[in-house]
Design an enzyme around this catalytic site. Structure first.
Site, PDB file in Angstrom:
ATOM      1  N   ARG A 312       0.870 -35.527  13.011  1.00 61.24           N
ATOM      2  CA  ARG A 312       0.097 -34.589  13.823  1.00 61.24           C
ATOM      3  C   ARG A 312      -1.396 -34.646  13.498  1.00 61.24           C
ATOM      4  O   ARG A 312      -2.242 -34.616  14.397  1.00 61.24           O
ATOM      5  CB  ARG A 312       0.628 -33.172  13.572  1.00 61.24           C
ATOM      6  CG  ARG A 312      -0.007 -32.097  14.426  1.00 61.24           C
ATOM      7  CD  ARG A 312       0.413 -30.717  13.934  1.00 61.24           C
ATOM      8  NE  ARG A 312       1.832 -30.594  13.699  1.00 61.24           N
ATOM      9  CZ  ARG A 312       2.713 -30.198  14.621  1.00 61.24           C
ATOM     10  NH1 ARG A 312       2.306 -29.887  15.819  1.00 61.24           N
ATOM     11  NH2 ARG A 312       3.995 -30.115  14.308  1.00 61.24           N
ATOM     12  N   CYS A 391      13.219 -25.849  36.925  1.00 64.04           N
ATOM     13  CA  CYS A 391      14.035 -24.675  37.277  1.00 64.04           C
ATOM     14  C   CYS A 391      14.516 -23.964  36.015  1.00 64.04           C
ATOM     15  O   CYS A 391      15.723 -23.903  35.726  1.00 64.04           O
ATOM     16  CB  CYS A 391      15.197 -25.096  38.153  1.00 64.04           C
ATOM     17  SG  CYS A 391      14.692 -25.643  39.783  1.00 64.04           S
ATOM     18  N   TYR A 420       3.665 -34.742  19.566  1.00 62.61           N
ATOM     19  CA  TYR A 420       4.908 -34.140  20.063  1.00 62.61           C
ATOM     20  C   TYR A 420       4.774 -33.707  21.519  1.00 62.61           C
ATOM     21  O   TYR A 420       5.346 -32.722  21.942  1.00 62.61           O
ATOM     22  CB  TYR A 420       5.343 -32.976  19.165  1.00 62.61           C
ATOM     23  CG  TYR A 420       5.489 -33.407  17.739  1.00 62.61           C
ATOM     24  CD1 TYR A 420       6.581 -34.152  17.331  1.00 62.61           C
ATOM     25  CD2 TYR A 420       4.488 -33.137  16.803  1.00 62.61           C
ATOM     26  CE1 TYR A 420       6.687 -34.605  16.022  1.00 62.61           C
ATOM     27  CE2 TYR A 420       4.590 -33.586  15.492  1.00 62.61           C
ATOM     28  CZ  TYR A 420       5.694 -34.321  15.115  1.00 62.61           C
ATOM     29  OH  TYR A 420       5.803 -34.776  13.818  1.00 62.61           O
TER      30      TYR A 420
END
Length: 464
Positions: A312, A391, A420
């Site tokens: 990260r 949905c 990510y």
């Protein structure tokens, strides 16, 4: 061409709004990128990747660690090749990531294979390229076949059963594997419950009382040499405190093992170093290093090699997600900005309740942001939810966020999306995956590094 000069305040390095309120990513117009490559679109700055890696390496230079980039953060081959060329090793957690690491050109000796559920075929591929999951004859970046690539440098081993499996398979192919036992130090990383990995209730690692017996049981084994310890506490971790606590636990264990005739040569302290998403300010690489280097230095002086697994902290700020507004919908109690990106494109807000700064890519000059804070100090904003086409009610990128007015067809930017994002993207509801683009500052332009998926891609194999 963007007007000059740029604003004096960049919201992130390489990311600026010009004097006309138009977003540029390392000098390249976001609007032009979206026009050429479509949306949703992931964009990465090559220069940011290199500089983030160099900054981390410089901060920890006194202990000269092997920095193994965590492919799970973003595994695009062009991304990892940039880092391989900068000297990075690779941290992989699957057979597919193993093949990506090899295709990046990094020597297999600089690959660390982690993961709690390694299968036999994945271990075989890591032991010997003749068992490559993409084919032993497949040519690597250097032109040589996979069959000649050799064994990974280290396995991070999660259990006695895994030790036994690696040893058995290494004997079968006639090699000696090297491994670090992953220790569960029962240290709280103070992060989201889904991303903490070093507490006693987590599935990861070996409890401390079982570590010494495992070293004794495999002492002198001809096909598995247990050479060190590994720990990974979770991600993102905001301060050095949990690492310091874990290093203290492991240092004591290292001393105990040495006293009983088990000298170790490797300590892998994992990754998970936090970055600033705009809410709170995690410690910088230099601040992490100021705490951890004094703890690691004595171990290095005693001959131990330090390994780190950053992901990260290298890729997060280097990536931006662009999304096109499809509709602006006024509900009974709130306004919804419906975009073509959603939880299938960036799942972190839905899965982890993670914050990402979202802002239009073209605004009036007075609405150009100066930071990534949730509450921008400017008039003319109104609250809304930024949602996607999926949905599910969990399909959102931002909730109750004050934004300038936008309309259908406008472009939104989601910042700090390099980590990510694409690596966790899905094709749920049969939406193809986004394209990925790399930009190079200094007039280097942009290049597509992964083409956009198509609906046919999703269907074709089922018709075969």
């Amino acid at each position: 061409m963007p007007p000059t000069p740029y604003r004096s305040e960049a919201i992130l390095p390489f990311i600026e709004y010009d004097t006309a309120g138009r977003l540029h990513i390392d000098g390249t117009s976001a609007a032009e990128l979206a026009s050429e490559y479509g949306t949703p679109l992931y964009i990465y700055s090559a220069r940011a990747l290199r500089e983030n890696f160099a900054r981390l390496r410089a901060a920890f230079a006194p202990v000269d660690p092997l920095l193994c980039y965590a492919l799970k953060a973003c595994g695009n081959l062009s991304v990892i090749r940039e880092l391989a060329d900068a000297g990075a090793g690779m941290d992989v957690v699957s057979g597919g990531e193993l093949e990506r690491a090899w295709l990046s050109g990094v020597p297999m000796s600089k690959v660390v294979f982690a993961g709690v559920g390694k299968s036999e075929r994945e271990i075989l591929a890591a032991l010997d390229g003749r068992f490559s999951l993409i084919g032993a004859d497949r040519a690597g970046r250097d032109g040589g076949p996979a069959s000649e690539r050799g064994c990974v440098g280290l396995f991070n081993i999660e259990s006695q059963e895994e030790c036994e499996r690696i040893a058995m398979l290494a004997e079968r192919v006639g090699v000696q594997a090297k491994g670090c036992l992953r220790v569960n130090p029962d240290v709280d990383a103070h992060t989201h419950k889904y991303t903490t990995t070093g507490k006693s209730e987590n599935k990861f690692g070996i409890d401390i009382p079982h570590v010494a017996p495992l070293f004794r049981g495999f002492a002198g084994h001809p096909h598995l040499h247990l050479t060190g310890l590994h720990v990974h506490l979770g991600s993102p971790i905001a301060t050095a405190g949990p690492y310091a606590e874990a290093i203290g636990v492991l240092s004591t264990l290292i001393d105990q093992l040495r006293d009983h005739g088990t000298p170790l040569t490797v300590l892998n302290i994992g990754g998970g170093y936090g970055v600033d998403y705009g809410k709170g300010a995690p410690q910088t690489p230099e601040e992490f290093a100021s705490v951890l280097v004094p703890l690691l230095g004595p171990l290095v002086d005693r001959g131990m090699r330090i390994v780190m697994e950053p992901g990260r902290s290298i890729i997060c700020h280097a990536g931006v997600l662009l999304s096109r507004v499809e509709y602006v919908k006024q509900g009974r109690t709130k306004r919804f900005i419906v975009c073509d990106a959603g939880m299938h494109t960036l799942i972190r807000p839905s899965l982890y309740q993670a914050y990402h700064f979202v802002w239009p890519a073209n605004v009036r000059a007075e609405h150009a942001p100066r930071n990534m804070g949730e509450n921008q100090p400017m008039p003319g904003l109104s609250a809304c939810d930024v949602v996607g086409p999926i949905c599910e009610s969990s399909d959102f990128l931002a909730q109750n966020r004050a934004l300038p007015d936008v309309a259908a067809g406008d472009l939104l930017a989601v910042f700090c999306a390099g980590a990510y994002g694409m690596s966790m993207a899905s094709t749920y509801n049969d939406h193809p995956k986004p394209a990925e683009v790399m930009v190079e500052g200094g007039g280097g332009g942009a290049r597509e590094i992964r083409p956009r998926g198509t609906e046919w891609d999703l269907i074709a194999t089922e018709l075969m």
